[in-house]
Design an enzyme around this catalytic site. Structure first.
Site, PDB file in Angstrom:
ATOM      1  N   GLY A  67      13.051 -32.202   4.055  1.00 61.78           N
ATOM      2  CA  GLY A  67      14.289 -31.977   3.297  1.00 61.78           C
ATOM      3  C   GLY A  67      15.086 -33.257   3.207  1.00 61.78           C
ATOM      4  N   HIS A 121      19.869 -34.946  15.606  1.00 67.54           N
ATOM      5  CA  HIS A 121      21.173 -34.381  15.986  1.00 67.54           C
ATOM      6  C   HIS A 121      20.979 -33.747  17.363  1.00 67.54           C
ATOM      7  CE1 HIS A 121      25.018 -32.506  15.776  1.00 67.54           C
ATOM      8  NE2 HIS A 121      24.677 -31.363  15.215  1.00 67.54           N
ATOM      9  N   GLU A 164      33.494 -31.972  12.123  1.00 70.56           N
ATOM     10  CA  GLU A 164      33.376 -30.890  11.131  1.00 70.56           C
ATOM     11  C   GLU A 164      34.510 -29.877  11.266  1.00 70.56           C
ATOM     12  OE1 GLU A 164      28.535 -31.323  11.446  1.00 70.56           O
ATOM     13  OE2 GLU A 164      29.499 -29.549  12.250  1.00 70.56           O
ATOM     14  N   GLU A 201      44.318 -36.482  -9.380  1.00 70.76           N
ATOM     15  CA  GLU A 201      45.058 -37.242  -8.355  1.00 70.76           C
ATOM     16  C   GLU A 201      44.404 -37.092  -6.985  1.00 70.76           C
ATOM     17  OE1 GLU A 201      47.901 -39.050  -7.976  1.00 70.76           O
ATOM     18  OE2 GLU A 201      48.662 -39.084 -10.023  1.00 70.76           O
TER      19      GLU A 201
HETATM   20  P1  NDP Z   1      17.398 -29.727   5.511  1.00 69.36           P
HETATM   21  O1  NDP Z   1      18.232 -28.506   5.350  1.00 69.36           O
HETATM   22  O2  NDP Z   1      17.411 -30.694   4.379  1.00 69.36           O
HETATM   23  O3  NDP Z   1      15.903 -29.339   5.882  1.00 69.36           O
HETATM   24  C1  NDP Z   1      15.185 -28.688   5.015  1.00 69.36           C
HETATM   25  C2  NDP Z   1      13.716 -28.768   5.429  1.00 69.36           C
HETATM   26  O4  NDP Z   1      13.470 -27.901   6.523  1.00 69.36           O
HETATM   27  C3  NDP Z   1      12.899 -28.343   4.276  1.00 69.36           C
HETATM   28  O5  NDP Z   1      11.682 -29.037   4.313  1.00 69.36           O
HETATM   29  C4  NDP Z   1      12.721 -26.866   4.593  1.00 69.36           C
HETATM   30  O6  NDP Z   1      11.611 -26.313   3.985  1.00 69.36           O
HETATM   31  C5  NDP Z   1      12.516 -26.927   6.095  1.00 69.36           C
HETATM   32  N1  NDP Z   1      12.750 -25.628   6.712  1.00 69.36           N
HETATM   33  C6  NDP Z   1      13.850 -24.860   6.589  1.00 69.36           C
HETATM   34  N2  NDP Z   1      13.717 -23.742   7.311  1.00 69.36           N
HETATM   35  C7  NDP Z   1      12.487 -23.795   7.876  1.00 69.36           C
HETATM   36  C8  NDP Z   1      11.759 -22.938   8.719  1.00 69.36           C
HETATM   37  N3  NDP Z   1      12.274 -21.785   9.150  1.00 69.36           N
HETATM   38  N4  NDP Z   1      10.501 -23.316   9.104  1.00 69.36           N
HETATM   39  C9  NDP Z   1       9.988 -24.477   8.703  1.00 69.36           C
HETATM   40  N5  NDP Z   1      10.632 -25.357   7.872  1.00 69.36           N
HETATM   41  C10 NDP Z   1      11.868 -25.010   7.484  1.00 69.36           C
HETATM   42  O7  NDP Z   1      17.779 -30.423   6.886  1.00 69.36           O
HETATM   43  P2  NDP Z   1      18.469 -31.814   7.095  1.00 69.36           P
HETATM   44  O8  NDP Z   1      17.536 -32.884   6.695  1.00 69.36           O
HETATM   45  O9  NDP Z   1      19.851 -31.775   6.536  1.00 69.36           O
HETATM   46  O10 NDP Z   1      18.627 -31.790   8.680  1.00 69.36           O
HETATM   47  C11 NDP Z   1      17.534 -32.073   9.526  1.00 69.36           C
HETATM   48  C12 NDP Z   1      18.080 -32.598  10.841  1.00 69.36           C
HETATM   49  O11 NDP Z   1      18.770 -33.820  10.568  1.00 69.36           O
HETATM   50  C13 NDP Z   1      19.096 -31.677  11.490  1.00 69.36           C
HETATM   51  O12 NDP Z   1      18.954 -31.780  12.872  1.00 69.36           O
HETATM   52  C14 NDP Z   1      20.442 -32.274  11.052  1.00 69.36           C
HETATM   53  O13 NDP Z   1      21.509 -31.988  11.939  1.00 69.36           O
HETATM   54  C15 NDP Z   1      20.101 -33.747  11.082  1.00 69.36           C
HETATM   55  N6  NDP Z   1      20.955 -34.607  10.279  1.00 69.36           N
HETATM   56  C16 NDP Z   1      21.172 -34.301   8.978  1.00 69.36           C
HETATM   57  C17 NDP Z   1      21.945 -35.130   8.200  1.00 69.36           C
HETATM   58  C18 NDP Z   1      22.127 -34.874   6.739  1.00 69.36           C
HETATM   59  O14 NDP Z   1      22.687 -35.724   6.076  1.00 69.36           O
HETATM   60  N7  NDP Z   1      21.686 -33.772   6.157  1.00 69.36           N
HETATM   61  C19 NDP Z   1      22.583 -36.332   8.760  1.00 69.36           C
HETATM   62  C20 NDP Z   1      22.212 -36.602  10.125  1.00 69.36           C
HETATM   63  C21 NDP Z   1      21.447 -35.737  10.845  1.00 69.36           C
HETATM   64  P3  NDP Z   1      11.785 -25.396   2.642  1.00 69.36           P
HETATM   65  O15 NDP Z   1      11.323 -26.228   1.526  1.00 69.36           O
HETATM   66  O16 NDP Z   1      10.940 -24.230   2.922  1.00 69.36           O
HETATM   67  O17 NDP Z   1      13.233 -25.021   2.525  1.00 69.36           O
END
Ligand code: NDP
Length: 333
Positions: free
Chosen positions: A25, A106, A193, A224
Site C-alpha cells: 500500500g 510504526h 493525531e 482564507e
Molecule cells: P496501507 O493502508 O496503505 O496498507 C495497505 C496494504 O495492506 C495493502 O497492500 C492492503 O492490501 C494490505 N492489507 C490490508 N489489510 C490486509 C489484511 N487483512 N491482510 C493482508 N494485507 C492487508 O498501510 P500504510 O502503508 O499506510 O501503513 C503501513 C505501516 O506503515 C503502518 O504500520 C503505518 O502506521 C506505517 N506508516 C504509515 C505512514 C503513511 O504515510 N501511511 C507513515 C509512516 C508509517 P489490499 O490491496 O487488499 O487492500
C-alpha cells in the site's frame, strides 16, 4: 537525541539477504521500490488482491504472506496497524525462524503488545515521517526521507546494523536519522493525531461555521483557511525558518493578532486537556478503546466518517474548485 549518519549505515549488512515486504500500500509500494533501487533483493507478500496485481505490474515477485515468512531474512510489516496482529498470528508467527528480523514502520503493535515476537528474532523499526508517495518521490529526487529508527530486541547482535541498512535503503540516511524507542514513537505519533491534529480539525471546522453563520461567503472562508495554500506555505516556512521566526513574513498586524490571542482564544486549560490525551495513550486506555471499536466492526468510526463527509465544507470545496478552476488533487498511492 542520538543520531546515525549515512556512513554508519551499511547496505552490505543486507547483501545476499531477502527483504520481504508484507503489504503493498502507501508505505509498502514506496519502500519496496526504494529498496530495490538501492540494490536489495525484495520479495512482496500479499493476498491475491489489487495490491498483488500492482506489485506484479511493478515487476516484483509476489507470494502469499506465509511465503514471505518462509523465504525472507527480513520481514517488513507494512500493512495497516489494526490488521497486523491478525496477520502476524495467522500467517507469520508459526513460520518465523531464529535469526530473522521483523521490521515495523510504526511502534504501535509492539508498544501495546499486540504482537510479541519470539526472543530468537530481531525486532526493529524504521518509521518514516512522511507519506508513502513522499517516501518514493524524495528518494527519486535524492532528497532525505525523514525517519526515526529503533530496536526492540536484538537476537543476533546485528539488529541495529540491519535497521540502519533498511533506513539507508529507503533514503532515510541522506541526512542523519534519529534514534527513538518503539514506545516514544508510538506515543508521540498518537499524541500528534489526538491532540494536535484533532485541535486543527476542530479549529478549522469551527472557524468555517462561525464565519458562514456571520454571513461571510463560505468559499472565501475556505480560501482564507487552507485552499489558497497559504497555510501549507506557513508550515513549510516553520520548517525552513523556525516556528516563531517565520512570523516575520506576516504583517505586523497579523503578528500582533496571533501573539496577543494565541493563549486565550481556545477555551479551557489546553495543558490539562493535552495531558489527559497523553495519559490515555500511555496507560493503554486509548488502545483498549480502539481495539474494542475494531472488534465491533468500527461502528463509531464509520459514523464519524459519514458525518465528516456530510459537512458543508465538502460541498463548498467543490463550488470553490469550480470558481477558481481547480479540483482538490487526489493523492496517487
Ligand atoms: P496501507 O493502508 O496503505 O496498507 C495497505 C496494504 O495492506 C495493502 O497492500 C492492503 O492490501 C494490505 N492489507 C490490508 N489489510 C490486509 C489484511 N487483512 N491482510 C493482508 N494485507 C492487508 O498501510 P500504510 O502503508 O499506510 O501503513 C503501513 C505501516 O506503515 C503502518 O504500520 C503505518 O502506521 C506505517 N506508516 C504509515 C505512514 C503513511 O504515510 N501511511 C507513515 C509512516 C508509517 P489490499 O490491496 O487488499 O487492500
Amino acid at each position: 537525541m542520538k543520531t546515525f549518519s549515512d556512513s554508519e549505515a551499511d547496505l552490505a549488512e543486507l547483501a545476499g539477504r531477502t527483504i520481504g515486504i508484507v503489504g503493498y500500500g502507501n508505505q509498502g509500494r514506496a519502500q519496496a521500490q526504494n529498496m530495490r533501487d538501492s540494490g536489495l533483493s525484495v520479495l512482496v507478500g500479499s493476498p491475491r488482491d489489487a495490491s498483488y496485481e500492482r506489485a506484479r505490474q511493478d515487476s516484483f515477485e509476489v507470494v502469499d504472506i506465509a511465503g514471505v515468512a518462509r523465504r525472507a531474512d527480513v520481514i517488513c510489516l507494512l500493512i495497516p496497524d489494526e490488521v497486523q496482529r491478525t496477520v502476524y498470528t495467522e500467517a507469520l508467527a508459526s513460520e518465523l525462524r531464529p535469526g530473522q528480523m521483523l521490521s515495523f514502520a510504526h511502534g504501535y503493535n509492539i508498544r501495546f503488545r499486540h504482537i510479541v515476537p519470539p526472543p530468537t528474532v530481531d525486532v526493529g523499526m524504521v518509521a518514516p515521517r512522511m507519506i508513502g508517495t513522499g517516501v518514493r518521490s524524495s528518494f527519486l529526487a535524492g532528497k532525505w526521507v525523514p525517519a526515526t529508527v529503533a530496536v526492540w530486541q536484538d537476537a543476533t547482535g546485528r539488529a541495529l546494523a540491519r535497521t540502519l541498512a533498511l533506513a539507508k535503503a529507503i533514503g532515510a540516511t541522506v541526512q542523519p536519522v534519529l534514534e527513538t524507542t518503539f514506545a516514544a514513537e508510538a506515543e508521540i505519533d498518537l499524541f500528534m493525531e489526538q491532540a494536535v491534529w484533532a485541535s486543527v480539525v476542530q479549529v478549522f471546522r469551527t472557524a468555517f461555521e462561525v464565519l458562514t453563520q456571520a454571513g461571510y461567503a463560505p468559499e472565501e472562508a475556505l480560501l482564507e483557511m487552507y485552499v489558497s495554500g497559504e497555510a501549507a506555505e506557513v508550515f513549510a516556512q516553520m520548517r525552513q525558518m523556525g516556528f516563531f521566526k517565520q512570523m516575520a513574513l506576516h504583517s505586523r498586524t497579523s503578528q500582533y493578532g496571533q501573539l496577543t490571542r494565541s493563549r486565550s482564544v481556545l477555551p479551557g486549560d489546553l495543558t490539562q486537556s493535552f495531558a489527559h490525551v497523553l495519559e490515555a495513550i500511555r496507560d493503554g486506555s486509548f488502545d483498549q478503546e480502539w481495539s474494542e471499536e475494531a472488534r465491533r466492526g468500527y461502528p463509531l468510526f464509520d459514523d464519524l466518517r459519514r458525518n465528516a463527509e456530510a459537512h458543508p465544507m465538502n460541498t463548498v470545496e467543490s463550488q470553490l474548485a469550480l470558481l477558481i478552476g481547480s479540483q482538490p488533487t487526489a493523492i496517487e498511492t
